[in-house]
Design an enzyme around this catalytic site. Structure first.
Site, PDB file in Angstrom:
ATOM      1  CB  CYS A 192      -3.395   3.738  -5.288  1.00 50.89           C
ATOM      2  SG  CYS A 192      -4.593   2.816  -4.261  1.00 50.89           S
ATOM      3  CB  CYS A 238      -0.903  -0.016   1.230  1.00 53.40           C
ATOM      4  SG  CYS A 238      -1.868   1.490   1.496  1.00 53.40           S
TER       5      CYS A 238
END
Length: 254
Positions: free
Chosen positions: A182, A70
């Site tokens: 992302c 992440c």
């Protein structure tokens, strides 16, 4: 060897899938922080606490390495994780450097997609300022894309319209590379490629993360093993419906 993977939701599965294909003889435990997804629109101090809490669950499972799959969590908490745990902790960052190298050769710009929180962190601005001496990098927050992914919205027509709307104000002929900053965004690579000029390359940080993990572990796949690795999927709220959603997303990636 058991390797832990962590993300706020489904996005990190894209990194796990690439890792599993490269190192299929390892065992993997993946946890999604479904109590707090998404991270990208929250306060940094709150996210740091969420990351540390979720990682403690993985540590209790006896993992021997951790991949923070992440970008937002990496930018907020990677320093604290490395200080707290003795096992290797591999983070992620938007692949701005390789994107800039590719675009600069063609005299073109770079467009970075990311969550609002990632794009406003000092870590991201330091990365860009260190390598972008010609001011070729532009950034665009796409918070809605995480929500689409978490809802398993992959309808081509709907998502094409979304990207067309977001990119309407850009002269895409000026760009050579789009960075998916992302891990949730990687699910939409193929759809995005259908709405941008053919010369634009789309890259993310997944392959670099897998390569770094392999280096840190001493390239374990160089040794022949008969063990077929296992993949365990968990979430912080133990929701069976979300676990099923994770399995659906996982199958989509294999």
């Amino acid at each position: 060897m058991s390797i832990g993977f962590f993300d706020s939701g489904l996005g990190g599965l894209t990194v796990l899938a690439e890792t599993y294909k490269a190192m299929p003889h390892q065992d993997y435990i993946y946890i999604a922080d479904t109590l707090h997804v998404p991270y990208g629109t929250k306060q940094a101090e709150d996210v740091k606490k969420y990351v540390l809490d979720a990682t403690s669950i993985l540590a209790e499972q006896g993992i021997e390495a951790l991949v923070v799959a992440c970008n937002t969590a990496t930018s907020i908490a990677i320093k604290e994780l490395r200080e707290q745990y003795h096992f290797p902790v591999i983070g992620m960052e938007p692949a701005v450097k390789p994107a800039l190298e590719m675009s600069r050769r063609a005299g073109l710009r770079v467009l970075v997609f990311g969550t609002p929180l990632t794009l406003k962190q000092p870590k991201y601005h330091m990365l860009v300022s260190r390598i972008d001496d010609e001011s070729l990098v532009d950034s665009m927050p796409l918070p809605e894309l995480v929500h689409y992914c978490e809802s398993l919205v992959f309808d081509e027509d709907e998502m094409k319209q979304y990207f067309n709307n977001k990119l309407a104000g850009y002269d895409l002929n000026q760009y050579g590379t789009i960075v998916l900053g992302c891990t949730h965004y990687s699910y939409y690579r193929d759809i995005l490629s259908q709405v941008i000029p053919a010369h634009i390359k789309i890259i993310d940080g997944n392959a670099g993360t897998v390569h770094r993990l392999s280096e840190v572990l001493g390239h374990p796949e160089s040794h022949v093993s008969e063990h077929k690795g296992t993949v365990s999927l968990m979430c912080t709220n133990n929701d069976p419906e979300y676990i099923q959603k994770m399995h659906s997303a996982w199958k989509r990636l294999l």
